[in-house]
Design a protein around this motif. Structure first.
Motif, PDB file in Angstrom:
ATOM      1  N   THR A 268     -77.165 -69.848  20.774  1.00 40.75           N
ATOM      2  CA  THR A 268     -77.299 -68.433  20.373  1.00 40.75           C
ATOM      3  C   THR A 268     -77.151 -67.534  21.492  1.00 40.75           C
ATOM      4  N   PRO A 269     -75.745 -67.024  21.822  1.00 39.21           N
ATOM      5  CA  PRO A 269     -75.714 -66.064  22.879  1.00 39.21           C
ATOM      6  C   PRO A 269     -76.450 -64.839  22.709  1.00 39.21           C
ATOM      7  N   ARG A 270     -77.275 -64.503  23.824  1.00 40.61           N
ATOM      8  CA  ARG A 270     -77.906 -63.179  23.966  1.00 40.61           C
ATOM      9  C   ARG A 270     -77.205 -61.997  24.646  1.00 40.61           C
ATOM     10  N   PHE A 271     -75.980 -62.166  25.047  1.00 45.24           N
ATOM     11  CA  PHE A 271     -75.282 -61.085  25.828  1.00 45.24           C
ATOM     12  C   PHE A 271     -74.338 -60.324  24.691  1.00 45.24           C
ATOM     13  N   VAL A 272     -74.364 -60.872  23.512  1.00 46.02           N
ATOM     14  CA  VAL A 272     -73.732 -59.969  22.544  1.00 46.02           C
ATOM     15  C   VAL A 272     -74.756 -59.104  21.508  1.00 46.02           C
ATOM     16  N   ASP A 273     -74.034 -58.154  20.887  1.00 47.42           N
ATOM     17  CA  ASP A 273     -74.594 -57.635  19.365  1.00 47.42           C
ATOM     18  C   ASP A 273     -74.490 -58.390  18.345  1.00 47.42           C
ATOM     19  N   HIS A 274     -75.333 -58.982  17.682  1.00 50.12           N
ATOM     20  CA  HIS A 274     -74.860 -59.591  16.503  1.00 50.12           C
ATOM     21  C   HIS A 274     -75.080 -58.922  15.288  1.00 50.12           C
ATOM     22  N   TYR A 275     -75.436 -57.601  15.333  1.00 48.75           N
ATOM     23  CA  TYR A 275     -75.408 -56.694  14.430  1.00 48.75           C
ATOM     24  C   TYR A 275     -73.876 -56.041  13.887  1.00 48.75           C
ATOM     25  N   ARG A 276     -73.154 -56.796  13.060  1.00 55.34           N
ATOM     26  CA  ARG A 276     -71.748 -56.660  12.611  1.00 55.34           C
ATOM     27  C   ARG A 276     -71.548 -55.916  11.548  1.00 55.34           C
ATOM     28  N   GLY A 277     -71.057 -54.823  11.334  1.00 59.09           N
ATOM     29  CA  GLY A 277     -71.088 -54.182  10.034  1.00 59.09           C
ATOM     30  C   GLY A 277     -72.352 -53.579   9.858  1.00 59.09           C
ATOM     31  N   VAL A 278     -73.266 -53.806   8.512  1.00 59.47           N
ATOM     32  CA  VAL A 278     -74.476 -53.569   8.232  1.00 59.47           C
ATOM     33  C   VAL A 278     -75.406 -54.468   8.314  1.00 59.47           C
ATOM     34  N   GLY A 279     -75.295 -55.750   8.788  1.00 56.55           N
ATOM     35  CA  GLY A 279     -76.391 -56.629   9.156  1.00 56.55           C
ATOM     36  C   GLY A 279     -76.564 -57.274   7.769  1.00 56.55           C
ATOM     37  N   GLY A 280     -77.733 -58.228   8.045  1.00 53.22           N
ATOM     38  CA  GLY A 280     -78.177 -58.841   6.846  1.00 53.22           C
ATOM     39  C   GLY A 280     -77.375 -59.869   6.351  1.00 53.22           C
ATOM     40  N   SER A 281     -76.366 -60.458   6.832  1.00 54.02           N
ATOM     41  CA  SER A 281     -75.705 -61.621   6.769  1.00 54.02           C
ATOM     42  C   SER A 281     -75.117 -62.211   7.850  1.00 54.02           C
ATOM     43  N   SER A 282     -74.235 -63.642   7.879  1.00 53.83           N
ATOM     44  CA  SER A 282     -74.105 -64.168   9.247  1.00 53.83           C
ATOM     45  C   SER A 282     -73.034 -63.359   9.960  1.00 53.83           C
ATOM     46  N   PRO A 283     -73.228 -63.279  11.079  1.00 49.21           N
ATOM     47  CA  PRO A 283     -72.181 -62.486  11.940  1.00 49.21           C
ATOM     48  C   PRO A 283     -71.003 -63.215  12.061  1.00 49.21           C
ATOM     49  N   MET A 284     -71.075 -64.533  11.809  1.00 50.99           N
ATOM     50  CA  MET A 284     -70.013 -65.190  12.106  1.00 50.99           C
ATOM     51  C   MET A 284     -68.938 -65.096  10.810  1.00 50.99           C
ATOM     52  N   PHE A 285     -67.768 -64.661  10.829  1.00 52.90           N
ATOM     53  CA  PHE A 285     -67.016 -64.109  10.040  1.00 52.90           C
ATOM     54  C   PHE A 285     -66.077 -65.251   9.448  1.00 52.90           C
ATOM     55  N   VAL A 286     -65.786 -66.403  10.318  1.00 56.44           N
ATOM     56  CA  VAL A 286     -64.872 -67.448   9.670  1.00 56.44           C
ATOM     57  C   VAL A 286     -65.470 -68.678   9.953  1.00 56.44           C
ATOM     58  N   TYR A 287     -65.205 -69.592   9.123  1.00 56.36           N
ATOM     59  CA  TYR A 287     -65.649 -71.079   9.014  1.00 56.36           C
ATOM     60  C   TYR A 287     -64.547 -71.843   8.958  1.00 56.36           C
ATOM     61  N   ARG A 288     -64.151 -72.745   9.655  1.00 50.87           N
ATOM     62  CA  ARG A 288     -62.711 -73.698   9.794  1.00 50.87           C
ATOM     63  C   ARG A 288     -63.122 -74.766   9.103  1.00 50.87           C
ATOM     64  N   TYR A 289     -62.094 -75.237   8.202  1.00 51.58           N
ATOM     65  CA  TYR A 289     -62.177 -76.295   7.291  1.00 51.58           C
ATOM     66  C   TYR A 289     -62.385 -77.637   8.116  1.00 51.58           C
ATOM     67  N   ASP A 290     -61.434 -77.555   9.351  1.00 54.27           N
ATOM     68  CA  ASP A 290     -61.331 -78.729  10.067  1.00 54.27           C
ATOM     69  C   ASP A 290     -62.666 -79.177  10.594  1.00 54.27           C
ATOM     70  N   ALA A 291     -63.554 -78.198  11.222  1.00 53.12           N
ATOM     71  CA  ALA A 291     -64.736 -78.474  11.703  1.00 53.12           C
ATOM     72  C   ALA A 291     -65.839 -79.038  10.471  1.00 53.12           C
ATOM     73  N   MET A 292     -65.383 -78.376   9.345  1.00 54.32           N
ATOM     74  CA  MET A 292     -66.487 -78.900   8.070  1.00 54.32           C
ATOM     75  C   MET A 292     -66.176 -80.261   7.772  1.00 54.32           C
ATOM     76  N   ARG A 293     -65.019 -80.338   7.740  1.00 52.13           N
ATOM     77  CA  ARG A 293     -64.222 -81.935   7.364  1.00 52.13           C
ATOM     78  C   ARG A 293     -64.756 -82.819   8.468  1.00 52.13           C
ATOM     79  N   GLU A 294     -64.664 -82.377   9.525  1.00 53.50           N
ATOM     80  CA  GLU A 294     -65.013 -83.630  10.642  1.00 53.50           C
ATOM     81  C   GLU A 294     -66.409 -83.830  10.773  1.00 53.50           C
ATOM     82  N   LEU A 295     -67.293 -82.810  10.453  1.00 51.38           N
ATOM     83  CA  LEU A 295     -68.596 -83.132  10.298  1.00 51.38           C
ATOM     84  C   LEU A 295     -68.901 -84.234   8.973  1.00 51.38           C
ATOM     85  N   LEU A 296     -68.433 -83.959   7.836  1.00 53.51           N
ATOM     86  CA  LEU A 296     -68.635 -84.971   7.009  1.00 53.51           C
ATOM     87  C   LEU A 296     -67.821 -86.387   7.265  1.00 53.51           C
TER      88      LEU A 296
END
Length: 380
Positions: free
Chosen positions: A222-250
């Motif tokens: 977890t980088p400490r040099f950025v503000d993770h409060y994106r939008g209103v907070g309360g959800s993941s600050p990572m806005f895109v999850y790629r299928y290639d990475a998920m498929r590779e893990l499986l």
């Protein structure tokens, strides 16, 4: 007058009095909690006793959805509406806009080079690419281009807009916690996007297009040099999850022993907390290897299931649903469910949405499983 006649007269008088009372109860917008189906003929009260309950239901992409998506794109222009989506309605919940009691799935076809204006709402949402390699979603100043299997977050109250940068039509699927937010009387929409007091039809980019992957893509750090409060907070600050990475893990874990009830399933998580991406709903990818079959499980959480690759059979109670790529299956909670991959050669990858976090928050998540002998075990 005989005792029998007096008894009949008394029974008739009681019935008339009950009918009058039930009419009065209904007229004053109440419900008699003591009522039984066998002794109440009043139509409105009988209807209330039945209630609305989500039922297992399957929508075929090829048969039901794809033809209507192309037809809607030809008949409804962006001048007519910027909300040209098809929401899947559970037959047991009509007229409510809900696919299961707390969530809905919607499909949309974006024409080539079509961009919708920004909006925001208190419902949280994800968008999953199905066809097209240049789907577009801008979220709070991060312009995200995505393709099949990629999942993009649009958290509650974040300004976002959708579209297609490609030269071919692009189809994607959305899941929203809209029915839950609506039930809680917290649903709001805004469409008047402005920057510095000036109305705009598209957000200005404030982050580079690969921000989510660059900051959060490795996981476990977890980088400490950025503000993770994106939008209103309360959800993941990572806005895109790629299928290639998920498929590779499986794929890396193809030969791992699977959970007997859930198979090889991976949850999309918030890189900061390790928990679900939203407080109200969570998302998984399930890999079913050729010939694989899970054991039956019953849980209070409801599921929305869409295969991305391969086909699978879902057995809910005693009914078998055959699911092909891009279909949607509504699997309400409190039904016995298990999965089968009928293919001897092809792996199936299933995208799954669940209201599990909401149930956990209220202490209502329960799970039961059946072992090989058919004994029922408490799992959670």
């Amino acid at each position: 007058m005989s005792d029998m006649t007096q008894s009949a007269t008394g029974a008739s008088g009681r019935k008339q009095a009950l009918d009058r009372m039930y009419d009065e109860i209904n007229r004053k917008h109440m419900f008699p909690f003591w009522a039984k189906r066998s002794d109440v003929a009043h139509d409105e009260i009988a209807s209330l006793m039945e209630g609305r309950k989500a039922v297992p239901f399957h929508w075929s992409y090829k048969r039901d959805l794809e033809p209507l998506l192309y037809q809607s794109a030809s008949l409804i222009s962006t001048e007519d509406s910027d909300r040209r989506s098809l929401i899947l309605l559970n037959p047991g919940l009509k007229p409510q806009r809900a696919t299961v009691s707390t969530l809905y799935t919607a499909y949309r076809l974006n024409d080539p080079n079509e961009i919708m204006p920004p909006h925001r709402h208190t419902a949280s949402a994800i968008r999953l690419g199905l066809t097209g390699t240049q789907n577009f979603t801008g979220v709070e100043g991060e312009d995200i281009q995505f393709g099949p299997g990629d999942m993009v977050l649009t958290p509650r109250d974040t300004w976002h807009n959708h579209g297609n940068h490609g030269d071919e039509p692009a189809i994607n699927l959305s899941v929203l916690d809209y029915p839950l937010v609506e039930t809680l009387n917290a649903l709001q929409f805004e469409h008047d996007y402005q920057e510095n007091g000036i109305a705009k039809k598209q957000q200005s980019a404030r982050f580079d297009p690969h921000y989510s992957a660059r900051i959060y893509g490795t996981g476990g750090m977890t980088p400490r040099f950025v503000d993770h409060y994106r939008g209103v907070g309360g959800s993941s600050p990572m806005f895109v999850y790629r299928y290639d990475a998920m498929r590779e893990l499986l794929e890396r874990n193809r030969h791992a022993p699977a959970d007997p009830y859930e198979g090889l399933m991976v949850e999309y998580t918030d890189p900061l907390s390790g928990g679900p991406v939203y407080k109200t709903m969570t998302f998984f990818m399930l890999m079913l290897r050729p010939g694989e079959r899970t054991l039956p499980m019953k849980q209070t959480a409801s599921l929305l299931v869409s295969p991305l690759e391969g086909s699978a059979q879902c057995v809910i109670d005693d009914e078998t649903f055959s699911c092909d790529p891009f279909d949607t299956l509504a699997a309400p909670g409190n039904h016995w469910l298990y999965w089968v991959n009928p293919s001897a050669t092809q792996t199936a990858f299933l995208f799954i949405a669940s209201d599990e976090p909401a149930l956990k928050a209220f202490g209502l998540l329960q799970r039961f499983g059946k072992n090989e002998s058919g004994d029922i075990l408490r799992l959670a």
